[in-house]
Scaffold this motif. Structure first.
Motif, PDB file in Angstrom:
ATOM      1  N   GLY A 246      86.421  16.990 113.783  1.00 49.83           N
ATOM      2  CA  GLY A 246      86.945  17.675 112.609  1.00 49.83           C
ATOM      3  C   GLY A 246      87.694  18.948 112.928  1.00 49.83           C
ATOM      4  O   GLY A 246      87.864  19.807 112.079  1.00 49.83           O
ATOM      5  N   LEU A 265      86.462  20.982 110.077  1.00 49.11           N
ATOM      6  CA  LEU A 265      86.573  20.390 108.749  1.00 49.11           C
ATOM      7  C   LEU A 265      85.373  19.486 108.583  1.00 49.11           C
ATOM      8  O   LEU A 265      84.709  19.123 109.552  1.00 49.11           O
ATOM      9  N   ILE A 269      89.246  14.440 112.009  1.00 50.02           N
ATOM     10  CA  ILE A 269      90.689  14.448 111.802  1.00 50.02           C
ATOM     11  C   ILE A 269      91.227  13.209 112.517  1.00 50.02           C
ATOM     12  O   ILE A 269      91.015  13.031 113.708  1.00 50.02           O
ATOM     13  N   SER A 285      92.695  14.328 107.396  1.00 52.35           N
ATOM     14  CA  SER A 285      91.248  14.392 107.524  1.00 52.35           C
ATOM     15  C   SER A 285      90.652  13.189 106.806  1.00 52.35           C
ATOM     16  O   SER A 285      90.818  13.028 105.605  1.00 52.35           O
TER      17      SER A 285
END
Lengths: 319, 464
Positions: A246, A265, A269, A285
């Protein structure tokens, strides 16, 4: 329309056509009228002459917006098509598709019969192309470089510098703007920088670790994530990697340093790309299935982010 | 190598198999990497010393030597520099080195030749040699057969072959005694060298291997014909040497690592080192910085036989279904740190176990399976979808299919629709070649709203 997930998408060099590669074993070319082309740009899909974000969308979505007059030409394979690129050579133009059926096919867009078929040692997992060079990475850590002048032909098979499954590959250019090597990412949080004809291979080629958790803390096990995508900045030559953890990171391969790592995130990703002049860095994402289906949460939204990349990717000055 | 006298010629670290020029440097290395306290960073002199220090000063127990490869983590063994290394490990190391040097010398020879040969067809043709190559490696040690390589046979050979032929027969007579031993080995070769003049030649070649003496005579004859073939096979940089005895005719130098890889012109390198899935294991403490891992010394790549020290173990990943034979660390140019190695397997790959790509994994899901058989119908979709607003144009066609189409419930129109699964024939579609785990079909499985995973991208709205 595709009946399976779309694994890769690519523009033609004049921007009037979009090529899509899908799990339904076909790749298709969609002719667009100008309005719709613009719309794609707005969605944040970076567009350059060649490959775009690897868009994994169920079929309807991408194409749906743009169909009006649909001249669709199909490029069938025997298994899902994983990669698609548009090649524009001085003496020919064609679409190059790599598939899990272990072939690399080249298509003249006017027909559904391939112009050329090259056998791959294994299923194609990722590919990149900057004329006159193309690189394909396959299952079982296969790695082949092709030269595309006159007609595509296999140039060299390379022993993989990585010890794990190949996941993504991106070609980089030298100061004269000619493709000179590539970066290869694996599922083991590592990227290898490899030059095709380096003066000193042992020194020039190297690998670096990325997308891992737990920097220095040796007591807890380190989590190692797959590198899902690599993209080179078209102007600076620095690269960005995105991973299952992420995060995305920017690196300068010549100074061999990291420029930046993003915050994490909440979803991996899955793809990334720069726009043609390098001002925008786009990354998507969404769940990449790295933790199996148990972790798949349909409620989570998928996103594509655009980031201003003009400053952050400047190369570091060599000390 | 100079001074044969030295224990292992060059001092090497028992804990991580690295080579050093000097014993002093070796000791410094050990102190810094293996005998350093992770709490206070004090450098001790030996493994047991470290254990005692941790216990007394920090009241902590430590059960493995830091940064050691699996199998060499014993904290109780008192090793200092080169002293204290168990005899059997010494022997193993010696053997490894021997193999390596032989390989190297052969490789050098081949390398010169290879320059002339560059390419032309090579490429594609050759090979597809997944495993076969490995077996051969192991063979080299016993023989240094520089000239022999011929067998490899890459397709390119044909031209070179004829010359070979004549040379062969003469040897034959001498071979018979040897032959019997070969069969097993032969088998391997055959696989590998595909086109090599058919089996006949193979045989003899095979026979030759073992008997060192028999070979020399051949050699001279060969060279003319040989050179071409030699490079061809492409030195599989496999450092593997899978123990296989394989009469490796191929003296393919198991490649001294470092050199190999890319730089080499001879294209034909068979690549696929059976995917070392070596598991990750040992990954050094992050250090996400670029670290030019050229250190090859690493050598770690070398140890063909023993389980690849650095790479074994590892939890996760890849059972390398396909590659049975030992994974080989694959001489990579820049070998992995390997040396870094964390304290044994303290890292894991966040990746499903099978060695297939994530997309393939996803394709196996029932949700996507249903599409497969359809292919024939797929084209349906084409008709211009007028309305599109994001609706799956294909829809019209789909319902017929099995009413399963749901998968694309756009925007919630179909809301909970995804249950579409129901009709799905379990296990029907074979995943793309991957036999494995079909995710237990939704039988009860969580509804997978088909779209969930895809990055919206297009969607206006989309959350597809």
């Amino acid at each position: 329309m595709h009946t399976g997930p779309v694994l890769d998408v690519c523009w033609s060099d004049d921007g009037s056509k979009v090529f899509t590669a899908s799990c339904d074993k076909t790749a298709k070319m969609w002719d667009l009228n100008s309005n719709q082309a613009i719309q794609i740009a707005q969605e944040g899909v970076a567009y350059r002459e060649v490959a775009v974000l690897c868009v994994e969308a169920s079929p309807p979505s991408l194409n749906a917006c743009h169909l009006s007059d649909t001249t669709v030409v199909e490029f069938p394979h025997d298994a899902p098509v994983k990669t698609i690129h548009w090649i524009k050579a001085p003496n020919y133009s064609c679409v190059m598709t790599g598939s899990w059926d272990k072939t690399l096919k080249f298509w003249d867009t006017r027909s559904s019969n391939p112009m050329m078929v090259l056998q791959l040692p294994e299923r194609c997992y990722c590919a990149d192309m900057i004329y006159p060079m193309a690189v394909v990475a396959t299952a079982e850590r296969g790695l082949i470089v092709y030269q595309l002048e006159n007609q595509p032909s296999e140039f060299r098979r390379i022993e993989s510098p990585l010890k794990h499954q190949h996941r993504c590959v991106a070609i980089f250019k030298d100061k004269q703007n000619k493709p000179t090597g590539f970066a290869l990412g694996s599922i083991e949080g590592r990227v290898a920088i490899h030059y095709i004809n380096p003066p000193n291979p042992a020194k020039d080629n190297f690998t670096f670790k990325c997308h891992r958790s737990n920097g220095t803390n040796t007591s807890a096990p380190q989590d190692i994530y797959a590198v899902n995508g690599i993209a080179f900045h078209p102007v600076h030559g620095t690269l960005a990697t995105v991973g299952s953890d992420g995060r995305f990171s920017f690196w300068d391969k010549d100074a061999r340093t990291k420029l930046k790592t993003s915050e994490q995130l909440d979803q991996p990703i899955s793809a990334c790309c720069f726009n043609h002049n390098g001002n925008i860095f786009a990354y998507a994402s969404s769940y990449d299935w790295s933790k199996g289906h148990e972790f798949y949460n349909p409620q989570k939204k998928n996103y594509i982010f655009l980031r201003n990349a003009a400053e952050e990717l400047k190369p570091r000055n060599k000390k | 190598m100079g001074r044969k006298k030295k224990k292992q010629l060059k001092p090497w670290c028992w804990y991580c198999n690295r080579d050093f020029d000097d014993e002093k440097i070796l000791i410094q290395h050990q102190k810094a990497k293996h005998f350093k306290c992770h709490i206070c960073h004090k450098k001790l002199y030996t493994g047991p010393g470290l254990a005692i220090h941790c216990m007394q000063v920090h009241k902590e127990t430590i059960d493995a030597v830091p940064n050691a490869i699996p199998g060499r983590t014993d904290i109780e063994l008192e090793i200092y520099g080169m002293e204290g290394i168990p005899e059997k490990d010494m022997d193993e190391r010696r053997r490894l080195l021997e193999q390596k040097t032989q390989a190297e010398s052969q490789k050098k020879k081949q390398q010169e030749d290879s320059d002339e040969y560059d390419d032309d067809d090579s490429a594609a043709s050759t090979s597809f040699q997944p495993q076969p190559v490995q077996p051969q490696q192991g063979y080299i040690p016993p023989m240094a057969q520089p000239g022999l390589p011929p067998v490899p046979g890459a397709p390119g050979m044909p031209p070179g072959i004829p010359p070979l032929m004549p040379g062969v027969p003469p040897l034959m007579p001498g071979m018979p005694p040897v032959m019997p031993g070969m069969p097993p080995g032969l088998h391997h070769q055959r696989k590998y060298t595909q086109s090599f003049c058919g089996e006949n030649i193979m045989m003899p070649m095979g026979g030759m291997m073992p008997p060192g003496p028999g070979i020399p005579p051949l050699m001279p004859g060969m060279p003319p014909g040989m050179p071409p073939p030699v490079p061809r096979p492409g030195i599989p940089p496999m450092t593997q040497a899978q123990a296989v005895s394989a009469p490796g005719i191929l003296n393919r130098p198991p490649a001294p690592t470092a050199t190999v890889p890319a730089p080499q012109p001879p294209v034909t390198k068979p690549l696929f080192p059976s995917a070392g899935q070596a598991q990750a294991a040992v990954q050094g403490p992050v250090g996400t910085d670029f670290k030019p891992l050229n250190s090859t010394p690493a050598t770690t790549t070398e140890p063909p036989k023993p389980t690849f020290p650095a790479y074994t173990q590892s939890t996760a990943s890849t059972t390398s279904t396909t590659n049975s034979t030992a994974a080989k660390p694959a001489a990579s140019i820049t070998s992995k740190p390997a040396t870094l190695t964390t304290t044994s397997a303290t890292s894991k790959l966040i990746h499903p176990d099978e060695d297939i790509s994530l997309e393939e994994r996803r394709a196996q899901l029932p949700k996507y399976q249903r599409n497969l058989p359809r292919p024939g119908q797929a084209p349906i979709g084409n008709p211009p979808v007028g309305p599109i607003g994001g609706m799956m144009p294909p829809q019209p066609g789909i319902p017929q299919q099995q009413g399963m189409r749901p998968p694309m419930p756009p925007h919630g129109q179909y809301g909970g629709h995804h249950q579409g699964m129901p009709g799905y024939l379990p296990g029907a579609m074979p995943p793309y070649g991957q036999g494995p785990p079909m995710v237990p079909p939704y039988q009860g499985g969580p509804p997978r709203p088909p779209m969930g995973m895809r990055p919206p991208v297009m969607s206006q709205g989309g959350r597809y």
